[in-house]
Write a protein that holds these residues in place. Sequence first.
Motif, mmCIF file in Angstrom:
data_model
loop_
_atom_site.group_PDB
_atom_site.id
_atom_site.type_symbol
_atom_site.label_atom_id
_atom_site.label_comp_id
_atom_site.label_asym_id
_atom_site.label_seq_id
_atom_site.Cartn_x
_atom_site.Cartn_y
_atom_site.Cartn_z
ATOM 1 N N HIS A 170 0.816 -1.214 0.000
ATOM 2 C CA HIS A 170 0.000 0.000 0.000
ATOM 3 C C HIS A 170 0.855 1.272 0.000
ATOM 4 O O HIS A 170 0.333 2.375 0.198
ATOM 5 N N ASN A 171 2.158 1.114 -0.203
ATOM 6 C CA ASN A 171 3.088 2.247 -0.218
ATOM 7 C C ASN A 171 3.101 2.997 1.103
ATOM 8 O O ASN A 171 3.347 4.209 1.148
ATOM 9 N N TRP A 172 2.843 2.266 2.208
ATOM 10 C CA TRP A 172 2.887 2.873 3.534
ATOM 11 C C TRP A 172 4.253 2.704 4.187
ATOM 12 O O TRP A 172 4.497 3.238 5.274
ATOM 13 N N THR A 173 5.120 1.969 3.553
ATOM 14 C CA THR A 173 6.517 1.877 3.963
ATOM 15 C C THR A 173 7.361 1.589 2.739
ATOM 16 O O THR A 173 6.925 0.841 1.849
ATOM 17 N N PRO A 174 8.542 2.209 2.648
ATOM 18 C CA PRO A 174 9.414 1.923 1.502
ATOM 19 C C PRO A 174 10.301 0.697 1.728
ATOM 20 O O PRO A 174 11.068 0.316 0.842
ATOM 21 N N TYR A 175 10.203 0.116 2.889
ATOM 22 C CA TYR A 175 11.112 -0.972 3.251
ATOM 23 C C TYR A 175 10.343 -2.277 3.500
ATOM 24 O O TYR A 175 9.170 -2.272 3.879
ATOM 25 N N LEU A 176 11.038 -3.371 3.308
ATOM 26 C CA LEU A 176 10.573 -4.690 3.740
ATOM 27 C C LEU A 176 11.607 -5.206 4.742
ATOM 28 O O LEU A 176 12.483 -5.998 4.411
ATOM 29 N N PRO A 177 11.524 -4.767 5.998
ATOM 30 C CA PRO A 177 12.598 -5.049 6.965
ATOM 31 C C PRO A 177 12.730 -6.519 7.347
ATOM 32 O O PRO A 177 13.735 -6.905 7.927
ATOM 33 N N THR A 178 11.716 -7.327 7.038
ATOM 34 C CA THR A 178 11.802 -8.758 7.372
ATOM 35 C C THR A 178 12.331 -9.606 6.217
ATOM 36 O O THR A 178 12.513 -10.812 6.382
ATOM 37 N N LEU A 179 12.574 -8.973 5.076
ATOM 38 C CA LEU A 179 12.896 -9.729 3.868
ATOM 39 C C LEU A 179 14.127 -10.611 4.024
ATOM 40 O O LEU A 179 14.151 -11.765 3.563
ATOM 41 N N ASP A 180 15.154 -10.107 4.694
ATOM 42 C CA ASP A 180 16.424 -10.844 4.806
ATOM 43 C C ASP A 180 16.577 -11.580 6.131
ATOM 44 O O ASP A 180 17.659 -12.099 6.427
ATOM 45 N N ILE A 181 15.522 -11.632 6.931
ATOM 46 C CA ILE A 181 15.601 -12.335 8.213
ATOM 47 C C ILE A 181 15.141 -13.769 8.026
ATOM 48 O O ILE A 181 14.032 -14.021 7.545
#
Length: 277
Positions: A98-109
């Motif tokens: 929804h473009n409410w964050t520019p990041y996916l902080p869990t992607l590399d965890i």
Amino acid sequence: MTLMSQDYPYQTAFVRDLEARDIAQATVAEYNATLKDFCNYLEHFNATYQRDHRINQLQTPDVEQYLSMLLTARQVQNQTYNKILSHLNVYFKFLFSHNWTPYLPTLDIKSKPQQAARPINYHWPDQLTDWLANDRLHWYTRLTLLLISHGYAIQTCLKPDFTANLTTHDWPATERQFLADFQVFVGPLQDRFQCRDWFLKQRHANDPHLTLPGLHKYLRPDEAITDFSLSPSVLLQGYLINYLRHHPQQSDHDVIQALHLEPGSIDYYRRLAQRAD
């Protein structure tokens, strides 16, 4: 589902999305609990979030900080860790879409490997007297062992007024002495909460009764002392196996009556008892 307040950013929209995908209400509640706890932790311990409470500023190290706390301070098992990580991953993917964050902080965890299940310890009821006398174990741990050794499922023991209907006068003297000693510990809590039940929280709460997750916080650290699983469901299985090994000639009917088992489960527990070393 009507939400009266926002426990975490974009909660209403996120819950609406989960419900649109026919996610069970119990699972939605788990997502809410995870994300509320996550944001509560960030609010107290994460400098990035504390500045302006903007979820869209969080990056991988911020999530890793929370997950690390789960492992070190709360000592969650890998299965619980992976479930919480999954909840966070779904949430941040939703925000990103929804473009409410520019990041996916869990992607590399990465998730944790599945832990090998410990074999069921069915000897522990034979050593109950020693465990009750071991003051390295928390009072609630020892009480859990005692009650399960009498065939009570822990969910029953945690219900309000459980102790009002419990008869202990015919229990062995060592067990009645433990309960007398336990009363010294729990008495002040009972007075504070005006509640005569046994499993009580140690801090002020509207509902003083300890929850099953709350009980696990006492049980899990004590596994380092017992060296076997203190999960109540595993303890109960061990108790049932122990009983069957001590009563090999007892009929299925009598065993079902004595252990309050469902008739369809007796064969399963008999097989476990036969395979036990």
